[in-house]
Design a protein around this motif. Structure first.
Motif: not given
Length: 297
Positions: A37, A41, A154, A65-69
């Motif tokens: 992850n 990210s 991330g 950016a973090v959640e799009s992983s």
């Protein structure tokens, strides 16, 4: 000065760096999941840095950016396979809103026992504006903008931008010097603080593919791609050899100069010792003359 005048969401930290913390907490996960992850990210943040001026990021963009992983397919659910796909230029394009971005790998820089992480970053950031640094347990994005360095992490982070081995938000940091950035990389990869000797740094160029005709980036035949890569690799190796030859030459000259200085100091000490010995002998001879005169009187 222009960069500092831009309205920003960064908060000044005690060590002179700045941070924008995310709002969404990343849960504590298994090592491989956390590494996966964190890498994904970082790739999204790389594309995001092309769409939005990184000096104006806010907590929402860090969270995005973090959640799009989690938006990558099942084929990117394994860390080793994802890293291999990234390094072999097999990653898919990244969609952000209506924009489509391609992460083009300009250069892959392997770690070397003769060059520290700091030396590599100093040399690479002269030429490249975006670097993704990947080590055994950690990865991050470094963006150079004017005289500032920006670093996206991330992974769960503490309020001062160090990796937190638990749950926490991601963050974006800004630095005016390299050492604070390197300390966060070293801590993220190894909390004991040991120097990192095994890493990969990837120079990235972000291409906006939104309105590009399909034929513009047509695929070359494999043999042509291999020949172009071989020629470029050979050129890079020659440049590296020339650089190492210069370093070795300077090292030899410095060693000679040190030896010359050492000889000079030894000779100086010998002369001082000889002069002191002569004075001692002179004083002894004078004492003998005085004794003889007293006896004669």
């Amino acid at each position: 000065e222009e960069e500092l005048e831009i309205r920003t969401n960064f908060i000044l930290l005690p060590d002179g760096s700045w941070v924008v913390m995310g709002q969404s907490y990343i849960p504590q996960e298994e090592t491989e999941v956390s590494k996966l992850n964190g890498l994904l990210s970082t790739l999204v943040a790389t594309a995001l840095s092309s769409k939005y001026n990184i000096s104006t990021w806010n907590k929402e963009l860090v969270d995005f950016a973090v959640e799009s992983s989690n938006s990558f397919g099942d084929e990117f659910s394994n860390y080793e396979a994802t890293l291999s796909a990234f390094l072999s230029k097999s990653m898919p394009k990244i969609n952000i809103g209506k924009n489509i971005y391609l992460l083009h790998l300009e250069r892959v820089i392997q770690s070397s026992m003769t060059r520290t992480l700091r030396q590599m970053l100093l040399e690479s950031l002269i030429t490249y504006n975006r670097l993704i640094v990947i080590c055994q347990m950690f990865s991050c994005l470094i963006v150079k903008r004017y005289n500032f360095l920006y670093m996206f992490i991330g992974f769960p982070c503490t309020p001062v931008g160090y990796r937190k081995f638990g749950s926490g938000p991601g963050c974006l940091l800004r630095f005016v010097e390299l050492d604070s950035l390197i300390r966060r990389i070293e801590f993220g990869c190894n909390p004991q603080g040991c120097e990192i000797t095994n890493y990969v740094a990837v120079a990235i160029k972000v291409l906006d593919m939104t309105n590009v005709p399909p034929e513009r980036y047509r695929q070359w035949p494999p043999d042509v791609e291999e020949s172009v890569y071989a020629a470029e690799s050979d050129r890079k190796q020659k440049l590296d050899r020339l650089r190492m030859d210069k370093i070795r030459f300077l090292d030899r000259e410095l060693r000679k100069e040190n030896e010359r200085i050492q000889r000079f100091l030894e000779e100086k000490e010998e002369k001082i010792a000889a002069r002191s010995q002569k004075r001692t002998k002179g004083k002894g001879r004078w004492c003998e003359i005085v004794l003889v005169l007293k006896k004669s009187l």
